[in-house]
Design a protein around this motif. Structure first.
Motif, mmCIF file in Angstrom:
data_model
loop_
_atom_site.group_PDB
_atom_site.id
_atom_site.type_symbol
_atom_site.label_atom_id
_atom_site.label_comp_id
_atom_site.label_asym_id
_atom_site.label_seq_id
_atom_site.Cartn_x
_atom_site.Cartn_y
_atom_site.Cartn_z
ATOM 1 N N ASP A 1 9.141 26.625 75.467
ATOM 2 C CA ASP A 1 9.241 26.941 74.046
ATOM 3 C C ASP A 1 9.859 25.824 73.222
ATOM 4 O O ASP A 1 9.904 25.897 72.004
ATOM 5 N N SER A 2 10.297 24.757 73.885
ATOM 6 C CA SER A 2 10.922 23.657 73.147
ATOM 7 C C SER A 2 10.183 22.331 73.305
ATOM 8 O O SER A 2 10.665 21.294 72.867
ATOM 9 N N ARG A 3 9.002 22.337 73.930
ATOM 10 C CA ARG A 3 8.256 21.104 74.152
ATOM 11 C C ARG A 3 6.796 21.310 73.773
ATOM 12 O O ARG A 3 6.258 22.397 73.882
ATOM 13 N N GLN A 4 6.169 20.210 73.375
ATOM 14 C CA GLN A 4 4.745 20.237 73.087
ATOM 15 C C GLN A 4 4.164 18.855 73.330
ATOM 16 O O GLN A 4 4.882 17.857 73.338
ATOM 17 N N ILE A 5 2.866 18.807 73.553
ATOM 18 C CA ILE A 5 2.156 17.552 73.701
ATOM 19 C C ILE A 5 1.280 17.393 72.470
ATOM 20 O O ILE A 5 0.538 18.306 72.111
ATOM 21 N N VAL A 6 1.376 16.248 71.830
ATOM 22 C CA VAL A 6 0.573 15.955 70.641
ATOM 23 C C VAL A 6 -0.219 14.692 70.921
ATOM 24 O O VAL A 6 0.333 13.699 71.396
#
Length: 111
Positions: free
Chosen positions: A99-104
């Protein structure tokens, strides 16, 4: 090696690392409580190739406890293997609460 990285009082990454002592001379004697293994490796062992695998997983009981999340919570796992002269130097698994990471990724058409 296994360690937790913190942002203030909150764990943000669980690191599990294997180091090949035949390729990383001095690793067995190194105090990784004083110098993190990633920093020590970058300063000590030149690497020539790396491979990353990124995937979404559910936290196991042990991983959830270390990250202070619930068992089964979504996590982002990054596994990396580095090599030097064809021999593996290190393998590391970095596990982040999902819930605190993402890949862009940004893309543009080629000209």
């Amino acid at each position: 090696l296994r360690g937790v990285h913190f942002a203030g009082a909150q764990p943000f990454c669980l690191e599990t690392r294997l180091i090949n002592p035949q390729e990383a001379e001095g690793a067995l004697e190194q105090d990784f409580a004083k110098v993190p293994p990633g920093r020590w490796l970058l300063a000590t062992v030149p690497w020539g190739a790396a491979k990353h695998r990124i995937r979404a997983i559910h936290a196991s009981s042990d991983d959830a406890r270390a990250l202070k999340i619930s068992k089964g919570d979504a996590c982002l796992e990054i596994a990396r293997r580095t090599e030097a002269a064809g021999a593996w130097v290190t393998w590391v698994r970095l596990l982040y609460p999902g819930d605190s990471r993402q890949i862009v990724a940004d893309f543009k058409p080629s000209s």
